[in-house]
Design an enzyme around this catalytic site. Structure first.
Site, short mmCIF file in Angstrom:
data_model
loop_
_atom_site.label_atom_id
_atom_site.label_comp_id
_atom_site.label_asym_id
_atom_site.label_seq_id
_atom_site.Cartn_x
_atom_site.Cartn_y
_atom_site.Cartn_z
N CYS A 231 0.87 -1.18 0.00
CA CYS A 231 0.00 0.00 0.00
C CYS A 231 0.90 1.22 0.00
O CYS A 231 1.60 1.49 0.99
CB CYS A 231 -0.92 0.03 1.22
SG CYS A 231 -1.90 1.54 1.34
N MET B 275 -4.55 5.20 -5.43
CA MET B 275 -3.64 4.44 -4.60
C MET B 275 -2.20 4.93 -4.84
O MET B 275 -1.85 5.27 -5.97
CB MET B 275 -3.73 2.95 -4.91
CG MET B 275 -5.14 2.38 -4.78
SD MET B 275 -6.17 2.71 -6.23
CE MET B 275 -5.60 1.45 -7.36
#
Length: 397
Positions: free
Chosen positions: A104, A319
């Site tokens: 992430c 993201m």
């Protein structure tokens, strides 16, 4: 009738970029969860409140979106010249699994800040006032990330005036450097960061047709397609996609076809257990639109528009890892992303996403006929929201 009491585990709830997650120190976890396996997965699921057939995560810390259904484990690094090992789990909201297949990028920001909060960085390397370069080993993908974390009076500076579209309030800027972010180990041809060996492929998608696609592994495995080829303008906001079940099914079909072509899975059935990767991003030349926060975005202020799906839904912003993929692909002439941005050589790009805009940079070069990326750079912020303990039923292990 006897009841098993809850146990409590030290934890920190932290925002990193446009994501939130529950952060743990490895040594604070129950012994059975200090190693990979079912016990760790069950713990993370119970903390977040999954699997939840109602898809609300009411009985946990999750926020019922892919951006908030996350857990992180940090520990002192076992790698030379690194401060901290960072392991990330994407917890499925309504199905029974935790995906460990990728990083992430947003929570990488939090990993840098949390490493300082947790005392994992040698005090001799932490300035009283200034910026500390926290050297992170990203254990999911075996890559180095350097987080440049501001420090004030010997502590992480969390407040500031840096504004990030998709985050309501300003905070202190943290600059992230993703070092050598391409994954050269995956793909049908071992073609460095382009796993098929091509900048653009004809991707056959059952039930959809044949689409032009750029498939890349920089930051995170990502499949890029042209928005126009799938009936979009590239200015869509979440309701236009997430409330259309047929659209979500088509986009998932593209993701599965891309995963097969990239060599990430061997059969379509395996995609059910690899929902975190690859990402699907559709791109378009710059156009005016109004963001989800009612901010006018002018075509003249951006290089292209990009919309990304995460865990089967359109992301509310972008993201961090997909931003690395966008920056890298935009820097390589001939890719769909580069073409959407107007073509030519570039080392930075500003793209429009549902919540606003983001500028990211990448350093690429051709070596022995293959494109490589040495570094990608972006700015994020991080802030502790709550710290203390999370509680889970004691009979869950």
């Amino acid at each position: 009738m006897s009841h098993v009491p809850q146990i409590r585990i030290p934890a920190t709830y932290l925002r990193g970029g446009t994501s939130k997650g529950v952060f743990f120190r490895l040594e604070d976890l129950p012994a059975s969860a200090q190693v990979p396996g079912a016990a760790r997965d069950r713990l993370f699921q119970r903390v977040i409140g999954s699997p939840d057939p109602f898809a609300k995560q009411i009985d946990g810390m999750g926020g019922a979106t892919s951006s908030t259904s996350k857990c992180v484990i940090l520990s002192p690094s076992s790698r030379p010249d690194h401060d901290v090992d960072y392991l990330y789990g994407q917890v499925s909201i309504d199905t029974d699994f935790v995906d460990w297949s990728g990083n992430c990028g947003n929570l990488s920001t939090g990993a840098g800040a949390f490493a300082l909060h947790a005392g994992y960085v040698d005090p001799a390397r932490v300035p009283e006032n200034g910026v500390c370069a926290v050297r992170i080993w990203q254990a999911n993908i075996n890559k180095t990330i350097i987080a440049h974390v501001p420090v004030s009076n010997g502590q992480v500076q969390e407040t500031g005036d840096f504004e990030l579209d998709g985050v309501t309030f300003p905070a202190a800027e943290i600059v992230l450097e993703f070092i050598d972010p391409a994954d050269e180990g995956e793909g049908e041809g071992g073609g460095a960061m382009f796993p098929t060996g091509n900048l653009v492929d004809d991707l056959e998608v059952p039930g959809v047709g044949t689409l032009k696609a750029t498939m890349i592994t920089a930051g995170i495995p990502t499949v890029f397609v042209n928005a126009a080829d799938i009936g979009y303008t590239g200015t869509e906001l979440q309701p236009a996609i997430n409330e259309d079940k047929a659209a979500l099914a088509r986009l998932e079909a593209i993701r599965v076809a891309g995963a097969l072509r990239m060599g990430l899975i061997a059969s379509p059935e395996e995609a059910l257990k690899r929902q975190h990767t690859p990402k699907i991003v559709f791109v378009a030349p710059p156009q005016d639109y109004v963001s989800s926060g009612n901010k006018p975005i002018r075509a003249g202020d951006i290089d292209l528009n990009a919309r990304a799906l995460s865990m089967g839904k359109l992301h509310h912003a972008m993201m961090g890892t997909a931003s690395v993929a966008i920056a890298t692909a935009a820097s390589v002439p001939g890719t769909l992303v580069n073409a959407a941005a107007g073509g030519g050589q570039r080392n930075a790009v500003r793209f429009g996403h549902p919540s606003g805009t983001l500028r990211v940079g990448a350093e690429v070069a051709q070596v022995d006929g293959q494109w490589t990326v040495t570094k990608a750079v972006m700015s994020r912020s991080a802030r502790i929201l709550m710290e203390g303990w999370v509680r889970v039923p004691g009979d869950m292990f």
